[in-house]
Design a protein around this motif. Structure first.
Motif, PDB file in Angstrom:
ATOM      1  N   PRO A 357       0.824  -1.213   0.000  1.00  0.00           N
ATOM      2  CA  PRO A 357       0.000   0.000   0.000  1.00  0.00           C
ATOM      3  C   PRO A 357       0.858   1.262   0.000  1.00  0.00           C
ATOM      4  CG  PRO A 357      -0.758  -1.561   1.670  1.00  0.00           C
ATOM      5  CD  PRO A 357       0.563  -2.066   1.184  1.00  0.00           C
ATOM      6  N   ILE A 358       0.524   2.202  -0.873  1.00  0.00           N
ATOM      7  CA  ILE A 358       1.267   3.464  -0.898  1.00  0.00           C
ATOM      8  C   ILE A 358       0.649   4.494   0.041  1.00  0.00           C
ATOM      9  CG2 ILE A 358       2.047   3.022  -3.246  1.00  0.00           C
ATOM     10  CD1 ILE A 358      -0.275   5.783  -3.098  1.00  0.00           C
ATOM     11  N   LEU A 359      -0.583   4.205   0.527  1.00  0.00           N
ATOM     12  CA  LEU A 359      -1.254   5.067   1.492  1.00  0.00           C
ATOM     13  C   LEU A 359      -1.899   4.198   2.559  1.00  0.00           C
ATOM     14  CD1 LEU A 359      -3.101   7.641  -0.832  1.00  0.00           C
ATOM     15  CD2 LEU A 359      -1.017   8.057   0.480  1.00  0.00           C
ATOM     16  N   GLN A 360      -2.256   4.828   3.673  1.00  0.00           N
ATOM     17  CA  GLN A 360      -3.022   4.145   4.702  1.00  0.00           C
ATOM     18  C   GLN A 360      -4.193   5.026   5.117  1.00  0.00           C
ATOM     19  OE1 GLN A 360      -0.242   3.428   7.862  1.00  0.00           O
ATOM     20  NE2 GLN A 360      -0.067   5.583   8.460  1.00  0.00           N
ATOM     21  N   THR A 411      -2.897   9.012   4.664  1.00  0.00           N
ATOM     22  CA  THR A 411      -1.530   9.440   4.936  1.00  0.00           C
ATOM     23  C   THR A 411      -0.551   8.472   4.283  1.00  0.00           C
ATOM     24  OG1 THR A 411      -1.505   8.195   7.022  1.00  0.00           O
ATOM     25  CG2 THR A 411      -2.162  10.511   7.133  1.00  0.00           C
ATOM     26  N   PHE A 412       0.671   8.924   4.124  1.00  0.00           N
ATOM     27  CA  PHE A 412       1.729   8.053   3.622  1.00  0.00           C
ATOM     28  C   PHE A 412       2.232   7.185   4.777  1.00  0.00           C
ATOM     29  CE2 PHE A 412       1.817  11.562   0.624  1.00  0.00           C
ATOM     30  CZ  PHE A 412       1.991  10.914  -0.594  1.00  0.00           C
ATOM     31  N   LYS A 420       6.132   9.230  -3.497  1.00  0.00           N
ATOM     32  CA  LYS A 420       6.156  10.349  -2.571  1.00  0.00           C
ATOM     33  C   LYS A 420       5.241  11.487  -3.012  1.00  0.00           C
ATOM     34  CE  LYS A 420       9.053   8.796   0.494  1.00  0.00           C
ATOM     35  NZ  LYS A 420       8.592   8.536   1.872  1.00  0.00           N
ATOM     36  N   ARG A 421       4.886  11.508  -4.290  1.00  0.00           N
ATOM     37  CA  ARG A 421       3.986  12.538  -4.820  1.00  0.00           C
ATOM     38  C   ARG A 421       3.114  11.907  -5.897  1.00  0.00           C
ATOM     39  NH1 ARG A 421       6.963  17.574  -7.091  1.00  0.00           N
ATOM     40  NH2 ARG A 421       8.292  15.953  -7.979  1.00  0.00           N
ATOM     41  N   ILE A 442     -12.212  11.661  -4.300  1.00  0.00           N
ATOM     42  CA  ILE A 442     -11.198  12.245  -5.174  1.00  0.00           C
ATOM     43  C   ILE A 442     -10.105  12.899  -4.332  1.00  0.00           C
ATOM     44  CG2 ILE A 442     -10.772  13.800  -7.111  1.00  0.00           C
ATOM     45  CD1 ILE A 442     -12.677  11.497  -7.725  1.00  0.00           C
ATOM     46  N   VAL A 443      -8.859  12.596  -4.669  1.00  0.00           N
ATOM     47  CA  VAL A 443      -7.702  13.234  -4.027  1.00  0.00           C
ATOM     48  C   VAL A 443      -6.928  13.947  -5.131  1.00  0.00           C
ATOM     49  CG1 VAL A 443      -5.618  12.909  -2.657  1.00  0.00           C
ATOM     50  CG2 VAL A 443      -7.595  11.411  -2.296  1.00  0.00           C
ATOM     51  N   VAL A 444      -6.971  15.264  -5.138  1.00  0.00           N
ATOM     52  CA  VAL A 444      -6.377  16.032  -6.238  1.00  0.00           C
ATOM     53  C   VAL A 444      -4.864  15.892  -6.261  1.00  0.00           C
ATOM     54  CG1 VAL A 444      -6.125  18.325  -7.266  1.00  0.00           C
ATOM     55  CG2 VAL A 444      -8.296  17.658  -6.204  1.00  0.00           C
ATOM     56  N   TYR A 445      -4.225  16.027  -5.108  1.00  0.00           N
ATOM     57  CA  TYR A 445      -2.750  16.013  -5.074  1.00  0.00           C
ATOM     58  C   TYR A 445      -2.293  15.694  -3.661  1.00  0.00           C
ATOM     59  CZ  TYR A 445       2.072  17.765  -5.286  1.00  0.00           C
ATOM     60  OH  TYR A 445       3.431  17.878  -5.222  1.00  0.00           O
ATOM     61  N   MET A 446      -1.226  14.928  -3.532  1.00  0.00           N
ATOM     62  CA  MET A 446      -0.593  14.690  -2.233  1.00  0.00           C
ATOM     63  C   MET A 446       0.918  14.654  -2.407  1.00  0.00           C
ATOM     64  SD  MET A 446      -2.933  11.929  -0.086  1.00  0.00           S
ATOM     65  CE  MET A 446      -1.801  11.972   1.308  1.00  0.00           C
TER      66      MET A 446
END
Length: 624
Positions: A357-360, A411-412, A420-421, A442-446
């Motif tokens: 997983p790249i996110l949690q 979160t990462f 990382k982005r 929808i997640v525009v940018y992290m």
């Protein structure tokens, strides 16, 4: 020897059957052979024997029925032992029905009725589970019936059974289509396959559009199968799709899967049917899709098929949409591979998958106000609790309760260096059978350095009060413009997440304590006189001392506490969407707490019991 020894010894039975195999008819007389088969049948029906031993006896019996007319004749006189019962496991029911099928007499109407009626238990399991979990077992039996006796009255009854079944249980459509394909391979002429397909298609076209929309994904599976058959009218399929697009919000609010299923039906029509027979209708359908759809991918595919339809001859369209050869070659890239929803080229060409997983997704500690109001028209002059109860329950059944909202954050995870982005992320929560479909987030940018978290409000609408685990998929675009996919850790929806406090009553002179007492008295009266089987009551003793129990009530169950009736008794009222209630009267003593429970949904008693016992084990409400 077996007649005079009371034994359940499996090796002894195995030895006798081995002798029977080796010496055929030279060893046993007819009476002895009949006794042996009767013994196998009775052991297979014996409720006190282990299931594995019963299955073994029935398996032996099936093998000898296939080679011994005497065994089949003997079985026809003892059908009642082979009819599945509610106490049998799924494997036992299947094995019994296989043996019944082997004893079937093509000329007997009684045998046909017996075999079809023997499906009743499996049919009820499918209906009441509403999940399709029992579907494969039922269709295995149906195919056994059909394949062993094609062209008989039993085969015709199986076809009628499937037609009625799919009309009542649309969620079984994937199993029905698999069954149809197996029937098509079994038949020489394919008459039953086409007859069943046309009959089911006719049922769908006659449904009200609200019913079609409710089961749209399943109906599109059927339309795709029908569109792939040249003998099925393309006009009927297109007219139904046009009606769906014009009278339902599928293109503006529908999910991505349904949109691609719709495009898949159009592709099958182009690949199978002559364009001259459907040119105007299919052009109107594709034009409607690419002008009204909000999804760019669906728009692009619809435009592509529309351009092919109006500019290319029939032969070239079919050449472009030809399927990949079955050679297993990864290098094959036909236009069908690139444009259809059935992508047969390797996913690494278009989607990059991440193993970890790249996110949690984690819960936030903040709590939301769960209180809500309910309009109940009750005559305040009478003060009659029975009137209040009746009108309150009526209002609850027609009311739309608040959805379950849970604040969470993406979160990462620590030590995750792969991504990382990213931008244009979509969090998809797989649908559970006990919940309405959940909208995508929808997640525009992290950015792990600049924007390491993204807050979302998870919203769930239960169809039944059931804790569950939701699978999470996250699709995003990396900084190099590649589409990527990562499966995230499942999100656990706990039992206490479903809790809502008793409503604030509008339009009636009634506070929460009066409502609680009214519900408690009504539920207990119903349980005492057994007038409503859905109501139930119970008692659980928790070894929680007074100080610890009061701490739990004040910290975690505060908004559900109605009143302290006296110093040691606490009333707790909980609403579980869509319309269930759980009421507690907790008698708190120095060393233990006695919890009296009343509910109008007996099916959730095990969940309540587990919740309370986990509370005792941890000293706080459990993470169910």
């Amino acid at each position: 020897m077996m007649k005079y020894l009371v034994t359940m010894d499996v090796p002894l039975l195995n030895l006798l059957l081995m002798w029977k195999t080796m010496f055929a008819d030279d060893l046993f007389a007819d009476a002895e052979e009949t006794y042996l088969y009767t013994r196998l049948l009775r052991d297979g029906h014996h409720q006190s024997l282990p299931i594995t031993q019963r299955l073994l006896c029935l398996h032996w019996l099936e093998q000898f029925i296939e080679v011994s007319p005497l065994a089949a004749s003997m079985q026809s006189q003892q059908h009642h032992l082979l009819v599945p019962t509610a106490l049998d496991s799924s494997d036992l029911r299947l094995q019994k029905l296989r043996i019944l099928t082997a004893c079937y007499d093509d000329s007997s109407d009684v045998d046909t009725r017996l075999l079809i009626s023997s499906l009743g238990i499996q049919r009820k399991l499918v209906h009441y589970s509403q999940s399709g979990k029992y579907g494969p077992a039922l269709f295995r039996v149906l195919y056994t019936y059909f394949s062993r006796h094609p062209g008989t009255e039993l085969a015709a009854e199986v076809c009628r059974f499937v037609e009625v079944l799919v009309q009542a249980e649309p969620f079984l459509m994937p199993h029905v289509l698999d069954f149809l394909k197996c029937v098509q391979k079994t038949e020489v002429q394919g008459s039953c396959y086409h007859q069943m397909l046309l009959c089911i298609l006719e049922q769908v076209t006659q449904h009200d559009m609200a019913v079609v929309q409710e089961n749209l994904s399943y109906h599109l599976m059927l339309l795709k199968e029908a569109a792939a058959q040249p003998s099925v009218s393309s006009q009927k399929i297109i007219q139904l799709l046009l009606s769906v697009c014009e009278s339902t919000p599928i293109l503006t609010e529908g999910d991505l899967l349904v949109g691609h299923q719709l495009i898949g039906v159009c592709r099958s029509l182009l690949q199978t049917h002559p364009t001259r027979d459907m040119f105007e209708e299919l052009a109107d359908l594709l034009h409607t899709v690419f002008t009204r759809s909000n999804d760019v991918g669906i728009q692009s595919k619809a435009k592509f098929y529309y351009a092919m339809l109006v500019k290319l001859p029939d032969s070239q369209i079919k050449d472009l949409l030809v399927k990949a050869p079955s050679t297993g070659s990864d290098s094959w890239k036909s236009m069908a591979n690139l444009m259809s929803e059935d992508v047969s080229i390797p996913e690494r060409v278009c989607v990059i998958k991440f193993d970890n997983p790249i996110l949690q997704l984690t819960r936030k500690t903040e709590s939301l106000d769960k209180s809500f109001r309910l309009a109940v028209a009750v005559d305040s002059k009478t003060g009659d609790d029975s009137t209040l109860f009746t009108r309150y329950i009526t209002s609850m059944k027609s009311a739309v309760l608040p959805s379950i909202e849970i604040p969470a954050s993406l979160t990462f995870p620590p030590n995750q260096d792969a991504v990382k982005r990213f931008y244009a992320g979509i969090l998809t929560i797989d649908r559970d059978e006990d919940y309405e479909a959940i909208a995508e987030y929808i997640v525009v940018y992290m950015d792990a350095a600049a924007m390491p978290s993204h807050d979302i409000l998870l919203t769930f609408t239960p169809l039944r009060p059931s804790p569950t685990s939701f699978r999470l998929r996250f699709t995003f675009t990396d900084m190099e413009g590649r589409t990527c996919l990562s499966m995230l850790s499942p999100f656990q929806l706990r039992f206490d997440d479903l809790f809502l406090p008793l409503p604030i009553i509008d339009g009636a002179a009634c506070n929460k304590l009066q409502l609680f007492n009214c519900l408690w008295q009504s539920f207990y009266n119903v349980c005492s006189f057994n007038t409503d089987p859905s109501c139930a009551s119970s008692i659980v003793v928790l070894m929680l001392p007074q100080e610890q129990m009061m701490s739990i009530l004040s910290a975690d169950l505060k908004e559900y506490v109605i009143a302290l009736e006296y110093e040691e008794c606490v009333s707790v009222g909980i609403v579980l969407p869509p319309s269930s209630h759980v009421l507690f009267k907790m008698v708190i003593e120095a060393e233990k707490t006695i919890v009296h429970i009343a509910t109008d949904n007996w099916e959730i008693l095990p969940l309540i019991n587990r919740y309370l016992l986990d509370m005792q084990a941890t000293g706080k409400p459990a993470d169910s």
